[in-house]
Design an enzyme around this catalytic site. Structure first.
Site, mmCIF file in Angstrom:
data_model
loop_
_atom_site.group_PDB
_atom_site.id
_atom_site.type_symbol
_atom_site.label_atom_id
_atom_site.label_comp_id
_atom_site.label_asym_id
_atom_site.label_seq_id
_atom_site.Cartn_x
_atom_site.Cartn_y
_atom_site.Cartn_z
ATOM 1 N N VAL A 5 -1.815 -9.689 9.760
ATOM 2 C CA VAL A 5 -1.637 -10.388 11.040
ATOM 3 C C VAL A 5 -1.182 -11.842 10.830
ATOM 4 O O VAL A 5 -0.213 -12.273 11.459
ATOM 5 C CB VAL A 5 -2.925 -10.307 11.900
ATOM 6 C CG1 VAL A 5 -2.775 -11.138 13.172
ATOM 7 C CG2 VAL A 5 -3.237 -8.858 12.246
ATOM 8 N N GLU A 63 7.776 2.569 14.522
ATOM 9 C CA GLU A 63 8.493 3.203 13.424
ATOM 10 C C GLU A 63 8.357 4.707 13.605
ATOM 11 O O GLU A 63 7.419 5.173 14.259
ATOM 12 C CB GLU A 63 7.906 2.754 12.074
ATOM 13 C CG GLU A 63 8.039 1.256 11.907
ATOM 14 C CD GLU A 63 7.871 0.748 10.493
ATOM 15 O OE1 GLU A 63 6.765 0.898 9.946
ATOM 16 O OE2 GLU A 63 8.838 0.179 9.953
ATOM 17 N N ASN A 107 0.807 -1.235 0.000
ATOM 18 C CA ASN A 107 0.000 0.000 0.000
ATOM 19 C C ASN A 107 0.839 1.283 0.000
ATOM 20 O O ASN A 107 0.419 2.297 -0.545
ATOM 21 C CB ASN A 107 -0.994 0.003 1.157
ATOM 22 C CG ASN A 107 -0.336 -0.176 2.501
ATOM 23 O OD1 ASN A 107 0.828 -0.551 2.610
ATOM 24 N ND2 ASN A 107 -1.098 0.084 3.547
ATOM 25 N N CYS A 156 -3.542 0.656 6.827
ATOM 26 C CA CYS A 156 -3.662 -0.160 8.046
ATOM 27 C C CYS A 156 -4.278 0.598 9.211
ATOM 28 O O CYS A 156 -5.009 0.032 10.005
ATOM 29 C CB CYS A 156 -2.288 -0.662 8.442
ATOM 30 S SG CYS A 156 -1.127 0.700 8.607
HETATM 31 N N1 LIG Z 1 0.585 -1.552 10.474
HETATM 32 C C1 LIG Z 1 1.072 -1.138 9.341
HETATM 33 O O1 LIG Z 1 1.926 -0.261 9.316
HETATM 34 C C2 LIG Z 1 0.562 -1.695 8.054
HETATM 35 C C3 LIG Z 1 -0.095 -2.892 7.975
HETATM 36 N N2 LIG Z 1 -0.528 -3.387 6.770
HETATM 37 C C4 LIG Z 1 -1.293 -4.617 6.741
HETATM 38 O O2 LIG Z 1 -0.856 -5.421 5.648
HETATM 39 C C5 LIG Z 1 -1.938 -6.112 5.039
HETATM 40 C C6 LIG Z 1 -1.916 -5.925 3.559
HETATM 41 O O3 LIG Z 1 -0.647 -6.134 3.056
HETATM 42 P P1 LIG Z 1 -0.251 -7.497 2.329
HETATM 43 O O4 LIG Z 1 0.941 -7.182 1.488
HETATM 44 O O5 LIG Z 1 -1.429 -8.105 1.678
HETATM 45 O O6 LIG Z 1 0.174 -8.408 3.576
HETATM 46 P P2 LIG Z 1 0.899 -9.810 3.584
HETATM 47 O O7 LIG Z 1 1.049 -10.163 5.007
HETATM 48 O O8 LIG Z 1 0.256 -10.760 2.675
HETATM 49 O O9 LIG Z 1 2.328 -9.527 2.951
HETATM 50 C C7 LIG Z 1 3.214 -8.590 3.492
HETATM 51 C C8 LIG Z 1 4.627 -8.930 3.051
HETATM 52 O O10 LIG Z 1 5.025 -10.165 3.628
HETATM 53 C C9 LIG Z 1 5.495 -11.061 2.637
HETATM 54 N N3 LIG Z 1 5.208 -12.417 3.076
HETATM 55 C C10 LIG Z 1 4.057 -13.119 2.899
HETATM 56 N N4 LIG Z 1 4.155 -14.323 3.500
HETATM 57 C C11 LIG Z 1 5.383 -14.386 4.064
HETATM 58 C C12 LIG Z 1 6.078 -15.370 4.835
HETATM 59 N N5 LIG Z 1 5.520 -16.541 5.142
HETATM 60 N N6 LIG Z 1 7.330 -15.096 5.257
HETATM 61 C C13 LIG Z 1 7.904 -13.917 4.982
HETATM 62 N N7 LIG Z 1 7.310 -12.949 4.253
HETATM 63 C C14 LIG Z 1 6.058 -13.176 3.802
HETATM 64 C C15 LIG Z 1 4.774 -10.617 1.385
HETATM 65 O O11 LIG Z 1 5.415 -11.056 0.225
HETATM 66 C C16 LIG Z 1 4.792 -9.105 1.551
HETATM 67 O O12 LIG Z 1 6.036 -8.576 1.166
HETATM 68 C C17 LIG Z 1 -3.163 -5.560 5.701
HETATM 69 O O13 LIG Z 1 -3.645 -6.481 6.636
HETATM 70 C C18 LIG Z 1 -2.690 -4.328 6.440
HETATM 71 O O14 LIG Z 1 -3.395 -4.019 7.573
HETATM 72 C C19 LIG Z 1 -0.294 -2.727 5.625
HETATM 73 C C20 LIG Z 1 0.363 -1.535 5.651
HETATM 74 C C21 LIG Z 1 0.804 -0.913 6.872
HETATM 75 C C1 LIG Z 2 0.704 7.336 5.865
HETATM 76 N N1 LIG Z 2 -0.449 6.814 6.573
HETATM 77 C C2 LIG Z 2 -0.455 7.329 7.936
HETATM 78 C C3 LIG Z 2 -1.657 7.255 5.922
HETATM 79 C C4 LIG Z 2 -0.453 5.351 6.589
HETATM 80 C C5 LIG Z 2 0.779 4.722 7.158
HETATM 81 C C6 LIG Z 2 0.624 3.283 7.532
HETATM 82 C C7 LIG Z 2 0.504 2.336 6.381
HETATM 83 O O1 LIG Z 2 1.560 1.991 5.801
HETATM 84 O O2 LIG Z 2 -0.620 1.915 6.060
#
Ligand SMILES: NC(=O)C1=CN([C@@H]2O[C@H](COP(=O)(O)OP(=O)(O)OC[C@H]3O[C@@H](n4cnc5c(N)ncnc54)[C@H](O)[C@@H]3O)[C@@H](O)[C@H]2O)C=CC1
Ligand SMILES: C[N+](C)(C)CCCC(=O)O
Length: 537
Positions: A277, A511, A200, A331
């Site tokens: 998660v 972060e 994202n 997120c």
């Molecule tokens: N808290 C935060 O700062 C953020 C959280 N998110 C969360 O991320 C999710 C969406 O992102 P996605 O890319 O779909 O998540 P995802 O968990 O599917 O993938 C994230 C990353 O992990 C890698 N990955 C997947 N399985 C793995 C494994 N078994 N071992 C190591 N690496 C692995 C993927 O290739 C990708 O680079 C949403 O649930 C969102 O809430 C997204 C952006 C910011």
């Molecule tokens: C930049 N902001 C605050 C809108 C989102 C940052 C967290 C994320 O990577 O989703």
């Protein structure tokens, strides 16, 4: 090809024929001049970009992976076109990247904080200079509007500047002990850190991880999401141009398998992960085997609480900011909008009116405010949540349907109209689960006590917000929210000076801000004896 021209300072598009043509380095000395530099060729308009260069980056160059090689298609969400093929990295390539980082770490970790600071500042300057190109790549690969992508890139260079500022003053303590003896602590880097990113905010996530990591003296191997592999390689090139030792920041491409090789690698000292998660759980399990520290930035289902004494227009703006940035794929979004019943109707009416006005379409157009979702399966998933919400009794107050722009080249893009759901209850799936799309759920409430309890009744704890003019109530409510990032009278702004991260299932570690230093360094204690050794034996 036809070039556009941009000011290297602020990124503004300049009228053709402007005469000032100054080398970019000179531009740094003349920061207030609007300076011409060629921007992206016009061939990078929506529907035209093809990337042929290798997407791995190792030892200071773009390289094809040494092994692995399973090819995956990378899409342009706005059109559904394939932009490039991604070759995923195998165990050997991951090892080469880690070894390259290890070699660079030896040099970088011996440099002073001020020396590292200078390099990071130069990288920040180059990002500013290339703002328009990077934002355009981000828009083409992610689908978000160019308007937003520019903001993401600005937050990215600000992050580098911030940690450049801290690098020179990272220090330990001096502690006096009896008899003139003393101790001191040293803040030392960890070694080779791994960054794994979500799709994202591809460039920004890489900066949020690499800036504090590098400032502390670490090296990094970064793996972006296979959906958005392109812009992070630009960051790697920028670090090299800025003067980091070759191999300090490497990029490996691929999905879960490549990520696993990284997490299991014995020479990796730390893993910082942004994603879902379930993947976060796996990362922690893998890290546990090697006793590696982890930072987990995971999902959320954050509450936004609107009291009747709020400034209504600000609250409406806040709710839009909390839900519709990056097509809702954020997120920390405040997707559970709790509205005090007294203002439910007026608030809802205004939110719906404003949501209907959001211009969806070609993300590279200046006036577009919502582009395309990341891919077809994700769009279908979001649509599934809306369908289920209706079945469970929610009312679609606006949007939620697929959107097909008039422009024929956008016909296969992944668009939908931003959606507001009314008649929601806390037990509905749309209120409980992270949708990661442009879907806002409105929930009425009557009392402060009640809303705090409902706001906290979730497994997540990433963010939360409150809108009220009553300052005591505002602080009281955020103090009671079980969430790591709380906003009062605003939402989803990202000052890099402020730590960001979750409570509960939304993860741990922080972060941004000074707090991140702790997660990219370790403390060594040195105990110094000034007298004789008194042995007990
Ligand atoms: N808290 C935060 O700062 C953020 C959280 N998110 C969360 O991320 C999710 C969406 O992102 P996605 O890319 O779909 O998540 P995802 O968990 O599917 O993938 C994230 C990353 O992990 C890698 N990955 C997947 N399985 C793995 C494994 N078994 N071992 C190591 N690496 C692995 C993927 O290739 C990708 O680079 C949403 O649930 C969102 O809430 C997204 C952006 C910011
Ligand atoms: C930049 N902001 C605050 C809108 C989102 C940052 C967290 C994320 O990577 O989703």
């Amino acid at each position: 090809s036809v070039f556009t021209y941009h000011c290297v300072w602020c990124g503004c598009r300049l009228p053709q024929g402007t005469l000032m043509l100054v080398r970019s380095r000179l531009a740094n000395l003349l920061p207030r001049l609007c300076v011409l530099r060629p921007g992206l060729a016009m061939s990078s308009a929506t529907g035209t970009l093809t990337v042929n260069q290798p997407l791995n980056y190792r030892a200071g160059s773009r390289v094809q992976p040494a092994d692995g090689g399973q090819a995956e298609e990378v899409y342009e969400p706005a059109t559904g076109r394939v932009i490039c093929k991604l070759l995923s990295s195998g165990e050997k390539e991951v090892d080469l990247a880690v070894q390259s980082a290890k070699a660079a770490f030896k040099i970088w970790s011996q440099m002073s904080g001020m020396e590292r600071s200078r390099v990071l500042l130069e990288a920040a300057r180059i990002i500013r200079e290339q703002r328009e190109e990077i934002a355009t790549l981000e828009t083409i690969n992610n689908g978000k509007s160019i308007f937003e992508a520019r903001v993401d890139i600005d937050i990215s260079w600000q992050c580098l500047e911030y940690y450049a500022g801290l690098a020179g003053s990272l220090a330990g303590e001096h502690i006096q002990l009896p008899g003139g003896s003393f101790g001191y602590t040293r803040r030392e880097p960890l070694g080779v850190c791994v960054g794994i990113g979500a799709w994202n905010y591809p460039f920004q996530i890489a900066c949020w991880k690499s800036a504090p990591a590098l400032a502390c003296g670490n090296a990094m191997v970064f793996k972006p999401s296979p959906f958005t592999p392109i812009s992070v390689v630009k960051l790697a090139e920028i670090f090299t141009e800025a003067g980091v030792p070759k191999g300090l920041f490497n990029v490996v491409q691929g999905g879960a398998t490549t990520g696993q090789f990284l997490c299991h690698h014995p020479d990796v000292a730390k893993i910082s992960f942004t994603g879902s998660v379930p993947t976060g759980v796996k990362i922690m399990e893998m890290a546990a085997k090697g006793i590696k520290p982890v930072t987990l930035e995971l999902g959320g289902k954050s509450p936004l609480i609107i009291f009747s004494d709020c400034a209504l227009e600000n609250a409406v703006n806040g709710a839009l900011m909390a839900n519709f940035l990056t097509q809702g794929e954020v997120c920390c979004n405040g997707t559970r909008v709790f509205v005090e019943r007294k203002i439910l109707d007026v608030f809802t009416k205004e939110v719906v009116k404003r949501t209907q006005k959001i211009k969806v379409g070609d993300p590279l157009l200046e006036d577009t405010r919502m582009g395309a979702l990341i891919n077809r399966p994700h769009l279908n998933r979001v649509q599934g949540f809306i369908k289920q919400a209706k079945e469970q009794g929610a009312e679609v107050l606006c949007g939620g349907d697929l959107y097909v722009p008039d422009d024929p080249k956008l016909k296969n893009g992944y668009y939908m109209r931003p959606c507001v759901l009314g008649n929601c209850r806390d037990d509905m799936t749309c209120v409980k689960e992270e949708i990661f799309g442009p879907v806002m759920s409105i929930l009425p409430f009557d009392t402060e006590e009640e809303v705090i309890e409902r706001a906290n009744a979730t497994k997540f704890g990433l963010a939360g917000g409150v809108f009220t003019r009553d300052i005591q109530k505002a602080h009281r409510v955020v103090a009671a929210l079980k969430a790591g990032m709380c906003f009062i009278n605003n939402y989803n702004i990202s000052p890099v000076e402020l730590p960001f991260g979750g409570y509960k299932s939304s993860g741990f570690g922080r972060e941004n801000g000074r707090a991140a230093i702790e997660y990219y360094s370790q403390l060594k204690t040195v105990c110094v004896e000034m007298g004789d050794v008194e042995s007990v034996f």
